[in-house]
Design an enzyme around this catalytic site. Structure first.
Site, PDB file in Angstrom:
ATOM      1  N   THR A   1      21.935   7.589  -4.724  1.00  6.15           N
ATOM      2  CA  THR A   1      21.442   6.216  -4.857  1.00  6.15           C
ATOM      3  C   THR A   1      19.975   6.089  -4.475  1.00  6.15           C
ATOM      4  O   THR A   1      19.191   5.441  -5.176  1.00  6.15           O
ATOM      5  CB  THR A   1      22.301   5.267  -4.005  1.00  6.15           C
ATOM      6  OG1 THR A   1      23.653   5.328  -4.455  1.00  6.15           O
ATOM      7  CG2 THR A   1      21.800   3.830  -4.132  1.00  6.15           C
TER       8      THR A   1
ATOM      9  N   ASP B   1     -10.033  -9.901  -2.943  1.00  5.26           N
ATOM     10  CA  ASP B   1      -9.948  -8.441  -2.821  1.00  5.26           C
ATOM     11  C   ASP B   1     -10.121  -7.759  -4.167  1.00  5.26           C
ATOM     12  O   ASP B   1     -10.773  -6.709  -4.268  1.00  5.26           O
ATOM     13  CB  ASP B   1      -8.634  -8.032  -2.167  1.00  5.26           C
ATOM     14  CG  ASP B   1      -7.409  -8.618  -2.848  1.00  5.26           C
ATOM     15  OD1 ASP B   1      -7.541  -9.620  -3.568  1.00  5.26           O
ATOM     16  OD2 ASP B   1      -6.299  -8.087  -2.636  1.00  5.26           O
TER      17      ASP B   1
END
Length: 244
Positions: free
Chosen positions: A163, A85
Site C-alpha cells: 500500500t 514567492d
C-alpha cells in the site's frame, strides 16, 4: 562599510515553516528553517527583509523590518493575485540565469511559473505538492497511511505490491507525467532558456526531471535570492550618525 554592517537577514514566512537566509552583502552564507509557530527573533539592529507567503505571524514593524509586496518585485505584467514567492523566484531565476525561464517550485503547493524573453509573466499552474497529496489520502480515507518522502529513495515501481509503495507510485508517477507535459509545451513555446527547480521537494523531483532537458537546473534558494535582489533595488542607505 564593515563586513559586519553588511550582514542582514532574509526570511520567507510560510504557513508551516520560516526559512531564514543570512547574507553578507549580496552573498548568501547560511540558510536555516524553523517551524512557523516559533517566534521570530534575530540580532538587534540587523536588517530583516520579509516575504510573507503564508499565515504565520509577522514581527512588529520597525526601521529594521522590511515587508516586501508584489509591487516591489520588478517582474513585468504580474496579475494582482500572483503569489509573492512565485514572483520572487521567477524574477531571481531570470536575472541570474537568463530569460525566458520557467520555475518549478515544489513546495506544499507545486507551482509552475514562466516568463518570456522580455521578463514578462507568461503564466503558470498550481497543484498540490507531494506532501499535500499524501496527507489528503491519509485524512480522507479510512485505512490509507500517511507516507513520507525520502529524496534519496529510488523511484517507486509503477505497479507496486504494497500500500505505501502504491501511494508513492500513484502520486509520483502521475506528478512526473504532468510535469513532463508542461515542460514539453513550454519548449514548444520557448525552445531556448533555463528551467529551474526549487522548493522543499525539488531535491526529490530534480533527478527524475533532469534527463528531460539539458538546461534544467536545481537552485533551492531562488526566493531568498529574489529578496536579496529587491533589497538592492529598494533599501534606504542610512548615513552614519552626524553625517550631513
Amino acid at each position: 562599510m564593515s563586513s559586519e554592517a553588511e550582514r542582514w537577514l532574509a526570511a520567507v514566512v510560510g504557513n508551516t515553516h520560516v526559512r531564514w537566509g543570512w547574507f553578507a552583502g549580496e552573498s548568501l552564507v547560511k540558510v536555516e528553517q524553523f517551524p512557523a509557530h516559533q517566534p521570530l527573533s534575530w540580532p538587534e539592529e540587523t536588517e530583516l527583509w520579509l516575504a510573507a507567503v503564508g499565515s504565520a505571524p509577522l514581527p512588529p514593524r520597525s526601521p529594521w523590518v522590511h515587508c516586501l509586496e508584489l509591487s516591489q518585485v520588478p517582474l513585468r505584467d504580474p496579475y494582482p493575485s500572483l503569489g509573492l514567492d512565485r514572483a520572487l523566484a521567477l524574477w531571481a531565476a531570470g536575472i541570474r540565469y537568463g530569460w525566458p525561464c520557467l520555475v518549478i517550485d515544489a513546495g506544499t503547493a507545486l507551482t509552475l511559473t514562466g516568463a518570456d524573453a522580455e521578463g514578462s509573466l507568461v503564466g503558470g499552474a498550481i497543484l498540490p505538492g507531494l506532501g499535500l497529496q499524501a496527507q489528503a489520502l491519509a485524512d480522507h480515507t479510512a485505512r490509507l497511511p500517511k507516507v513520507e518522502w525520502d529524496p534519496g529513495a529510488p523511484i517507486p515501481p509503477r505497479w507496486a505490491r504494497n500500500t505505501g509503495a502504491a501511494i508513492r507510485s500513484g502520486i509520483l508517477h502521475t506528478l512526473l507525467a504532468g510535469l513532463r507535459d508542461f515542460l514539453a509545451d513550454w519548449r514548444r513555446r520557448f525552445p531556448q532558456g533555463p528551467l529551474l527547480v526549487t522548493g522543499g521537494d525539488g531535491e526529490l523531483l530534480y533527478p527524475h526531471l533532469r534527463p528531460l532537458d539539458a538546461e534544467l537546473r536545481w537552485d533551492p534558494h531562488l526566493v531568498l535570492r529574489g529578496i536579496a535582489g529587491c533589497r538592492q533595488l529598494h533599501r534606504v542607505v542610512r548615513k552614519p550618525s552626524g553625517a550631513e
